[in-house]
Design an enzyme around this catalytic site. Sequence first.
Site, PDB file in Angstrom:
ATOM      1  N   SER A  43       4.768  -5.713  -2.650  1.00 32.28           N
ATOM      2  CA  SER A  43       4.970  -4.294  -2.928  1.00 32.28           C
ATOM      3  C   SER A  43       5.705  -3.618  -1.769  1.00 32.28           C
ATOM      4  O   SER A  43       6.804  -4.049  -1.400  1.00 32.28           O
ATOM      5  CB  SER A  43       3.630  -3.623  -3.231  1.00 32.28           C
ATOM      6  N   GLY A  65       0.805  -1.222   0.000  1.00 30.79           N
ATOM      7  CA  GLY A  65       0.000   0.000   0.000  1.00 30.79           C
ATOM      8  C   GLY A  65       0.831   1.262   0.000  1.00 30.79           C
ATOM      9  O   GLY A  65       0.394   2.298   0.510  1.00 30.79           O
TER      10      GLY A  65
END
Length: 566
Positions: free
Chosen positions: A240, A162
């Site tokens: 990520s 995120g």
Amino acid sequence: MVVFSFISALTILASLLLVSPSQASPVRSQSFDSLSPWIALESWFCRLVHATLAYKLCLQEGLSAISVDTPLGAAQGVVDVSGTNRFVVKYASADRWSPSSVATAWELPNGSTNISALPLMCPQPYADDSTFTEDCLSMILYVPTNLHVDGGVPTLMWIHGGSFMVGSATAPGLDGSALALATESIVAVIQYRLGALGFVAPNNQTNLGLKDAVNALEFLKTVIPSFGGDASMITVAGQSSGANMIRALLAVPSAQSLFQSAILQSDPMDYGFLSSSDQVQLQEYFVRNLGCAATDSACLSTLTADTIVNGAGLWQWNSSVYIVPAATQSEPMRVVNDGTFINSTLDSTSTFPAVSKPILLSNVADEGGYAVYGAFPDPMPEAEYVTVVNGSLGDTRYETLMGWQSYAVESTADDDYRPQFQDLVTDWVWRCAVWTFARNWVSKGGTAYVGMYTVGASYPGNSAVSFCTESGVVCHQDDIEIVFGTVSNPSSAQSALITEMQARYKSFLYSGNPNPSDSSYTNWQAAGTSDVNAILLGSSGEAPVGACTPSFWGESVAYDYQVYNI
């Protein structure tokens, strides 16, 4: 790197559309097969909408509870219809902008007395105040019901992504039940402080969110033997910015005894860690926008979390790149190489340390697709392509890049350079940077397995960019639901890859090798110091090397962390 400000904003908005409520449904103790057709349908629906706003529709009576004795007290959990027990717990506490402390007693998050309630998120932009709290250092444990308490079972600790700004343990697709069952392991999905409360502070604290993750590992070491887990068999994994956190954990000396192996999915390694000197500038800029002096504790204490994350925090997000170009527009608040807690850049800007842990590294085929096609919904003519590439990477890198066939300016049938730009962004930010890391890791004594997903499952929010819904396209985040086995109505190709990846993860969790001894799957060869042997996940063969040669990216064309010397 203008393109990434657009994708970052879209990612935040997409995530917020799928924010979890503070209450989850009680779940029943019967096996799924034994339920009546109507209850089975209800249970299937509840699992389908896990961690979405629709989940509140699944609140039911008749909770089936379970209790496990731990060194920190009785762990109260619920029995899931899937064959797992779910425990939600507060693993640490922290005052604002201070390092967290590991919990010394088993406690439900948010002062709740409802053992079925999911934790509130950590503060993040645009979220409703009722959905988050600063007292957010919680985790969800998924424990298969058939595990024996005599130990020997590994644990996978997942760190969500995120961009260090949004996300939670209850984000879409992160129900760890199926993964825990398939891997015969304990799955722990954690939360950590984000953005302006986790990675920048007026008192010059750094890496608070990362230190939260270390405390989560300390907590797991203490409690997982009570659930049948082996405290020496913890694997950390993330996607990520969550994978960036995993790479940072690999650079924290004090954390090395807390986990045995690591899985990094789609880490944007091009950015590197921030330097201490850059962080000082960013913190000074942050204080100026807070409206309180760094030493004015009374003023700082009156600021609400919402004011911080949606005020100075968002301003920091949007403006940091103009203060410190190395901050980038995608992850301006991130891990800092402070020289004490972290003592290595773990990239090519400094001596790579000796390593020994096995790691598994993966990317998806079209990592840059969401960013490129989201920022440029219309065809990109040659002039625009030249301007964007030159403006993003500078004259020197531009000239070299245009000499590489797959990025070069040449006549195309429809004068659309988005395919070339998508390939360039994928290689630049993700794929080639990860391959360089793999070679470095192997050269210093570690074992690395590298893969690339050619089959994925479109992650919630990715449908906002039509390119990511095209057949055969695998955009950033599309690997998450494959690994967790949470794809809704999977195709035969998706089902096959889910089964394969969970079998490979099980083997890796137990042995540090993703090749199950009793399977017919293609042998996943470890990377070498030159050829990384990147296996295609979802199809046969190896990923084409392309520009990810040792002599091109990282040598002829510098990564951002080299350009900014961080």
